[in-house]
Scaffold this active site. Structure first.
Site, PDB file in Angstrom:
ATOM      1  N   GLN A 140     -54.550  15.445  30.536  1.00 27.07           N
ATOM      2  CA  GLN A 140     -55.406  14.779  29.564  1.00 27.07           C
ATOM      3  C   GLN A 140     -56.642  15.594  29.167  1.00 27.07           C
ATOM      4  O   GLN A 140     -57.429  15.154  28.336  1.00 27.07           O
ATOM      5  CB  GLN A 140     -55.836  13.403  30.086  1.00 27.07           C
ATOM      6  CG  GLN A 140     -54.786  12.325  29.869  1.00 27.07           C
ATOM      7  CD  GLN A 140     -53.639  12.423  30.859  1.00 27.07           C
ATOM      8  OE1 GLN A 140     -53.853  12.519  32.058  1.00 27.07           O
ATOM      9  NE2 GLN A 140     -52.412  12.399  30.369  1.00 27.07           N
ATOM     10  N   ASN A 165     -49.982   5.941  25.113  1.00 24.00           N
ATOM     11  CA  ASN A 165     -49.252   6.580  26.210  1.00 24.00           C
ATOM     12  C   ASN A 165     -49.968   7.875  26.556  1.00 24.00           C
ATOM     13  O   ASN A 165     -49.728   8.918  25.958  1.00 24.00           O
ATOM     14  CB  ASN A 165     -47.806   6.836  25.809  1.00 24.00           C
ATOM     15  CG  ASN A 165     -46.950   7.303  26.955  1.00 24.00           C
ATOM     16  OD1 ASN A 165     -47.441   7.871  27.912  1.00 24.00           O
ATOM     17  ND2 ASN A 165     -45.652   7.067  26.852  1.00 24.00           N
ATOM     18  N   ASP A 166     -50.867   7.795  27.546  1.00 20.07           N
ATOM     19  CA  ASP A 166     -51.661   8.961  27.927  1.00 20.07           C
ATOM     20  C   ASP A 166     -50.800  10.148  28.329  1.00 20.07           C
ATOM     21  O   ASP A 166     -51.286  11.284  28.377  1.00 20.07           O
ATOM     22  CB  ASP A 166     -52.569   8.609  29.116  1.00 20.07           C
ATOM     23  CG  ASP A 166     -53.698   7.678  28.726  1.00 20.07           C
ATOM     24  OD1 ASP A 166     -54.190   7.796  27.605  1.00 20.07           O
ATOM     25  OD2 ASP A 166     -54.080   6.830  29.548  1.00 20.07           O
ATOM     26  N   CYS A 167     -49.539   9.889  28.661  1.00 18.58           N
ATOM     27  CA  CYS A 167     -48.670  10.945  29.182  1.00 18.58           C
ATOM     28  C   CYS A 167     -47.838  11.621  28.104  1.00 18.58           C
ATOM     29  O   CYS A 167     -47.047  12.517  28.406  1.00 18.58           O
ATOM     30  CB  CYS A 167     -47.751  10.369  30.259  1.00 18.58           C
ATOM     31  SG  CYS A 167     -48.658   9.713  31.671  1.00 18.58           S
TER      32      CYS A 167
END
Length: 810
Positions: A499, A482-484
């Protein structure tokens, strides 16, 4: 509401109205040259890299939607129309767009003139071929003016859209007969150019966009087209287009075809010119010679069709469920191949200008295409591994043209290293090729640091072992899958990328998701070590896996579900103790998928919580309750409006993890129900709500907290394609490649009485019939291979055997 229908026999989706809720697109190309084409002929083309070698311009934020494209204006008296409706939007007497495998065909008519436009990228050349067939269906002679149009991009798509003080002064072209050559920047550092040509004499041309359109006009009403005669303009400095003007006379019943080719050509550095200032056109002439006749085009289309037939034949399902069959046999595998080619770089949502090939993304995508193109999967794994750092961590992405890691999104996503193990394990299980582990592979693309691929896997594994936090769970770093979920970011200023802002390392923030990954793929690493004869390393790996497994039980369980993480202050994320975001989807799926908590009874509880809290009629949302305010300690996940993207959207990529998890605990009915919720073929009739293409998966569907619940976004390029194919082919239908052969372990809906699969595996064809007379959901009670009963559920490999007839009774 539907805007078209499936034609399974032709492997097409037929769109019957140009006014789809969003542009519905297709991908043309299979190796180096690619085009995106919409149902109204919009889109763009590029060679290898959508950012650095873009041939044509596209305006993502422009209105009206979906400009530019490859356009053919037909002037019939005072009426001007296009075969794909755009850009004139003249009402058509009939219209169909047939999106097929690697081609799109537009069939339309106006005032007794029929047009059939077929667009494809051939296997052999770096070009897009458009064949336009015009037919006079009337009783009187027709005199038409045909005008083609493409707008060229100045190669670097980012520079093309931003550096206007330069780009309004650099455009250059050459015209020779029916061939228009775009040579901007060629006389300096470039040695490539584009060509746009037609296979017949022309009555005029235009290459200057402003002169072609006229002042304050758009593509919908170009001055040149309305006038009916070309300006024969030569672009210099300003916008460069390619446009051919052809006067056409058709007798009643007469047809005539025109073959247009948009191509990319390259010359050697010492062979750029045929005369001072005149580009060397030999490669263009050679390419164009292949597409001068209908017979040549038909042969290229037949070759393309044969290519796709051969690929899709490698996994073919026969069953009573028509929708399941079309997804498994056609569209899901087709989408997997598109994601192989594109990763996350070029779509109608990904502009092709930012993201390259993702380290994590490409490893996951491989799970869905390795059975189709194992040789290219092997090459892809080696390319990915070569971008890895010496400590086992990785760039988050690399550029497809250079194959080198870039820092546009940064590094420090601590799940990345484990995906390399996942991809390698999938490749070896499919092929039995352990020799890939002996290949010398660079670290950070530095050949002086090259080590065997097996060493890369060890460093991937050891990276997690050496990056554990206070609860002995893996540190999350910049983020995990989950990049967020940016627990070390703490961004308080607008415009800061989540990021890349803040530290990529943190000594406290931990991820239960990475822990689940480590358990699942750590077992694969141990299995690979054991089969390589390294028992000591296998035992070491299994001990480390067991430690993390226990850490999840000790510190990752919240009573009714698995925690998501611990933040930088050591506080729980995804817990009943939280005000918002009490439960997340990822650990519930991946922990159970990794068989964490199965024997302890926790898996069933976690999946029950998913059903009771996260599931909706359109799929499983990512978290609940949605975040209604911004949390500095969580980052981007709380920045989206409730119900969108990672903030409680239905993130389709991880919905298959829940379905797979249900198969792990034996719930076939439940697993299949979850599969159908987001499967395009099953939700075609709500296209006015869903909005994206009804033949491919989207990344996200708006969740129940959103203003537009059920609306999808970001179609085509998503890990959903690979994971849904893994889910349906390996876990539901139950054919699982393993190191020692194919294992059969179906988990199906109880009313599914029989299905058959023809599967190509390690040089042999497997004809497998599954019978379910007792209406069971999971398991095999008997197995017969070539007439002989076999114990267990593994089909034993027989040396020299190229055809296996298998009957599995549940």
């Amino acid at each position: 509401m539907q805007f078209g229908h499936f034609d399974d026999a032709k492997k097409e989706y037929v769109i019957t109205s140009p006014k789809t809720p969003l542009p519905w697109i297709n991908y043309l190309g299979s190796e180096n040259f690619f085009s995106l084409i919409s149902n109204t002929c919009g889109g763009y083309s590029f060679y290898k890299d959508a950012k650095l070698l873009r041939l044509t311009r596209y305006r993502y934020n422009d209105t009206p939607l979906d400009q530019n494209g490859r356009y053919y204006y037909i002037k019939d008296g005072d009426t001007v129309w296009n075969p794909g409706w755009q850009p004139t939007q003249t009402p058509l007497d009939s219209y169909e767009c047939h999106h097929g495998l690697g081609y799109s065909r537009f069939v339309s008519s106006k005032n007794l003139v029929a047009a059939e436009l077929t667009a494809f990228v051939p296997l052999a050349d770096s070009c897009e071929v458009n064949r336009l067939m015009l037919t006079n269906n009337g009783t009187e002679e027709k005199t038409l003016a045909l005008t083609s149009f493409v707008e060229f991009c100045f190669w670097n798509a980012v520079d093309d859209m931003t550096n206007f003080q330069r780009n309004f002064s650099i455009g250059e072209v050459e015209i020779q007969g029916s061939e228009i050559y775009h040579k901007t920047e060629y006389r300096e550092r470039r040695r490539h150019y584009a060509v746009y040509a037609v296979n017949c004499p022309i009555d005029g041309y235009d290459t200057d966009r402003d002169a072609f359109l006229g002042a304050y006009r758009g593509n919908d009403r170009p001055e040149t087209v309305l006038r009916g005669t070309a300006g024969n303009t030569v672009a210099s400095g300003w916008g460069v287009i390619g446009s051919h003007h052809i006067d056409v006379t058709l007798k009643p019943g007469e047809s005539r075809s025109f073959i247009f080719v948009l191509g990319y050509c390259e010359n050697a550095a010492d062979d750029k010119w045929e005369a001072p200032g005149v580009i060397n056109k030999k490669p263009a002439k050679e390419m164009l010679s292949h597409y001068q006749t209908d017979e040549q085009v038909d042969a290229a289309l037949a070759e393309l069709a044969s290519y796709w037939e051969g690929l899709l034949a490698k996994y073919a399902l026969s069953c009573a469920d028509e929708k399941l069959g079309r997804m498994v046999n056609i569209w899901n595998q087709y989408q997997c191949m598109v994601t192989f080619n594109m990763s996350r770089s070029a779509s109608y949502f990904e502009s092709g200008t930012g993201r390259g090939m993702g380290f994590r993304d490409s490893c996951q995508d491989l799970l869905g295409f390795v059975h189709l193109i194992p040789d290219r999967a092997r090459e892809r794994l080696l390319d990915i591994a070569a971008t890895q750092f010496e400590d086992g961590s990785a760039y988050h992405q690399y550029q497809p043209l250079t194959k080198k890691g870039n820092m546009d999104i940064g590094s420090g996503f601590n799940d990345d290293p484990l995906w390399l193990i996942a991809g390698c394990a999938a490749y070896i299980k499919e092929t039995g090729d352990f020799s890939i582990l002996d290949e010398q592979v660079d670290f950070d693309n530095d050949s002086t640091k090259a080590q065997p691929l097996m060493e890369h896997l060890k460093r991937s594994f050891d990276f997690t072992v050496t990056h554990l936090g206070p609860h002995k769970l893996p540190l999350i770093g910049r983020a995990d899958w989950n990049d967020c979920l940016n627990l070390n970011c703490f961004s308080a200023e607008p415009g800061e990328p989540f990021q890349t802002t803040g530290p990529s390392e943190g000594p406290v923030a931990e991820s239960i998701f990475i822990a689940a990954m480590f358990v699942k793929y750590g077992k694969e690493y141990a299995a690979i070590c054991r089969r390589r004869g390294n028992e000591e390393e296998a035992v070491y790996a299994e001990k480390e896996v067991e430690k993390v497994y226990q850490a999840v039980l000790d510190a990752g369980w919240d009573g009714e579900w698995f925690l998501r993480a611990y933040d930088a202050a050591g506080e729980k994320v995804g817990s009943k103790e939280c005000e918002e975001g009490k439960i997340y989807i990822e650990p519930q799926g991946f922990c159970v998928l990794a068989e964490i908590g199965v024997k302890e009874g926790l898996a069933e509880k976690a999946l029950t919580s998913v059903k009771n809290i996260l599931e909706t009629k359109y799929g499983v949302v990512l978290l609940q309750p949605a975040y209604t305010k911004y949390y500095l300690n969580l980052g981007e996940v709380s920045s989206y409006p409730p119900g969108y993207k990672e903030n409680a959207g239905i993130f389709c990529h991880n919905n298959p993890w829940i379905s797979i998890a249900e198969t792990v605990v034996g719930h076939g009915n439940r697993a299949f129900d979850l599969y159908r919720k987001i499967c395009p073929a099953y939700i075609e009739d709500i296209s006015e709500i869903h909005r994206t293409e009804p033949y491919v998966y989207s990344q996200m569907i708006a969740g129940k907290d959103a203003a537009h619940f059920g609306e999808a976004k970001n179609s085509w390029l998503t890990g959903t394609a690979a994971w849904t194919f893994v889910n349906v082919s390996q876990y539901i239908l139950g054919i699982q490649p393993d190191y020692d052969g194919l294992t059969l372990n179906p988990c199906i809906p109880s009313d599914m009485e029989e299905f058959k699969i023809r599967r190509y595996f390690r040089g042999a064809w497997y004809n497998i019939t599954f019978q379910n007379p007792e209406h069971r959901e999971k398991g095999i009670s008997s197995l017969t291979v070539n007439g002989t009963a076999v114990e267990g559920n593994l089909i034993p490999l027989t040396e020299g055997c190229t055809e296996y007839d298998v009957v599995a009774v549940m």
